[in-house]
Design a protein around this motif. Sequence first.
Motif: not given
Length: 396
Positions: A80-97
């Motif tokens: 199994v693969a567990l997917l880790l996202e960690y990029d953010a949005l320019p000007g908004l930071g982690h506005a997608c969580g």
Amino acid sequence: MARTLDEVHRDLRQAVTDRAGPLWDVALRLHADPEYAFAEHRAAALLTGELERAGFVVDRGVAGLPTAFAARSGQGRPAVALLLEYDALPGLGHACGHNLIAAAGLGAALALHAVLEGTAGCVTAVGTPAEEGGGGKAVEADAGVFDGVDAALMFHPGVYGWQWAPLTAQVQYKVAFHGRAAHPTGNPTEGVDALAALIELFNVLAVLGRRLPAASHIQGIVTHGGTATNIVPEYAEGRFGLRAATTRALDELTGRLREAAEGVARATGTRAEVERATVRYDHFRDSGVLSGRFAGHLAHSGITLTPPAPGVYLGSSDIGNVSTRVPAIHPFVAIMDEDGSDHTPEFAAAAASGRAREVLLAAAQALACTAADVLLRPGLREEAWAGHRAAAAAEC
């Protein structure tokens, strides 16, 4: 005596609970230090450091991406693969969580490593950079990162509690027109106006847009329109974002864009160039049997997921490219109410709230339990793969 699956689930939930403080600290550290597409060096270092200290074998820079990684516990199949996202949005930071996605995937991986100790197959925590426009998962999928994997699992924070994600296919294209420069009063008949051709393409696409099916659209901007008002533009360029409910429909829409550009070029005496400008995101194909298992495990924490509202689409993601290759899940779990929206300052604040902490831990537990189901239940794996193959055949 061997543990029952229920006992494994119990132990996994406890293993996440035991790590609640450190996992929340990881989420807050990512939130306070946002990094953007393919430049998430500190985030990747933080996550790989946690995995390496726990005993994972970490491969950094996978698929030729400096901020991507694959950290393995165990080996072979099932996997199994567990997917880790960690990029953010320019000007908004982690506005997608994405700080919560990374921490939840980390928590699930650490719990599985501690409870199963690599005895049930292979658990891989895959660091997937640049979901917000760069397509890290698409690059990884093309490089074979998900070859030999039986399921790819992640969750996404949102404003809805939905069992699976209605995510469309999307891509961007550059359209350029080449004409001939001239002075608009000195020798107007010598000019071939590239900007006029580009404007005409916008007009043609506006007419086309009224006939497109649900979820399909083309949105464009002018990126180059000339150099001076007293020179007929010899070059003009636009960028167009295309979306469609399915990858096949997106390919058809791309063909319509090419036809429109070539038709305008013939009518205006210009020459058109149409080039893909981004990685293509495929539409998401949900593994119903696995997303159902996730929803069942999440209900143990008191969070209920429902099917998505009919006819509603929530953008696109490179998880679609993974879902074409292996059974995958991408449920939405709400961290704020439905009158809100992601990609806003309010959502960025919600991604560091008390509710987000509760969702993080519940999602990590549900991901770990779902992964254990895949690893320990051959019948579930067979059912997931059968559904995956059937969906692929239906699209042919």
